[in-house]
Design an enzyme around this catalytic site. Structure first.
Site, PDB file in Angstrom:
ATOM      1  CG  ASP A  70      38.728 117.736 116.740  1.00  0.00           C
ATOM      2  OD1 ASP A  70      39.749 117.138 116.344  1.00  0.00           O
ATOM      3  OD2 ASP A  70      38.569 118.968 116.628  1.00  0.00           O
ATOM      4  CE  LYS A 129      39.951 122.735 116.446  1.00  0.00           C
ATOM      5  NZ  LYS A 129      39.442 121.585 115.649  1.00  0.00           N
ATOM      6  CE  LYS A 151      37.446 121.741 118.928  1.00  0.00           C
ATOM      7  NZ  LYS A 151      36.892 120.883 117.850  1.00  0.00           N
TER       8      LYS A 151
END
Length: 293
Positions: free
Chosen positions: A138, A238, A202
């Site tokens: 990430d 996400k 995300k």
């Protein structure tokens, strides 16, 4: 590569008013259809369970990872979380703790959480996390460049980092939607991330005041849908930061379901970055208070 020109191939973002109307509609759907045990079980299985603290240590992270994999034995009727998310220095530590289990390892990297360091440092940190065994990484999009309109530069950083990863390593790009604020910038950031190679977009690091919001999720999922319709490549979503209750989790589940469809409701395409939600989801599933973490 010049990415900004490709933004013209996509429709503009909805207005804030249109987004608000869609969120209100989806809230009603979530309440009517998805406040139930089966949805909560799936949402639990979509969690990237996280420890990202300044007082993390080899000892504490090892204990955290072992507790996570022991969940299989204690709650065999509930699917376990999707991955364990840690700082890159602890990837090898978690790998030893979860060896022999199907648990995936997610590492934040690339100068997380602000991404305000040299691109060479970001790329090296990602490469080291992958070398040490990270299944997923990430990173944070360069928000400063997005806010000043340097779209190509922001996307090119993602492209450079993507080259440091094997194809089977999942790249999640955090757009920090709470800092971008407007539907227009949130949509642009999502599209640029996908064009540059993101496997997921995300919402947030969870390290700023405004993290995940349903409004940002709607805009991001619309961008994912439009990108898929143009390219045929599925990118995941996400929700991270501020997802605390079972109802919160079910709302994001419903946003994905309504905009992207049921085919996105797998842990390969939908994740929740909300360790605070884990105990609350378990409590809702079991019908009694549980403090597993």
């Amino acid at each position: 590569m010049e990415y900004a020109n490709h933004l013209n191939e996509y429709a503009p973002a909805w207005s804030a008013e249109q987004v608000d109307t869609e969120v209100a509609r989806i809230r009603q759907v979530a309440r009517a259809r998805n406040h139930n045990t089966e949805v909560y079980k799936f949402c639990y299985s979509a969690i990237d369970i996280t420890t990202l603290s300044c007082n993390d240590s080899v000892t504490s992270v090892t204990e955290f990872a072992r507790k996570t994999v022991e969940f299989y034995q204690k709650y065999p009727h509930i699917p376990n979380v999707a991955s364990i998310c840690i700082y890159p220095a602890f990837v090898e530590t978690v790998g030893l703790a979860v060896d022999g289990t199907p648990m995936k390892i997610t590492s934040v990297a690339g100068g997380f959480p602000a991404a305000q360091t040299f691109l060479e440092v970001k790329a090296l940190e990602v490469a080291m996390a992958v070398e040490n065994g990270a299944d997923e990484v990430d990173i944070v999009l360069n928000v400063g460049r997005m806010l000043t309109g340097e779209y190509d530069e922001a996307a090119n950083e993602v492209e450079v980092i993507r080259t440091e990863m094997d194809e089977d390593v999942v790249l999640k790009v955090i757009i920090e939607s709470g800092a971008l604020k407007t539907p227009e910038l949130i949509r642009k950031a999502s599209l640029l991330s996908m064009l540059a190679g993101a496997d997921f977009v995300k919402t947030s690091t969870g390290k700023i005041d405004v993290a995940a919001t349903p409004e940002a999720a709607v805009v991001m999922c619309q961008a994912i849908k439009d990108y898929f319709e143009k390219t045929g490549r599925k990118v995941g979503f996400k929700a991270a930061g501020g997802v605390r209750t079972p109802e919160d989790a079910a709302l994001y589940y419903t946003i994905v379901e309504e905009i992207l469809g049921k085919e996105w409701l797998t842990t390969d395409l939908f994740r929740i970055g909300a360790s605070s939600a884990a105990n609350n989801l378990l409590s809702a599933i079991e019908g009694k208070e549980i403090k597993y973490y």
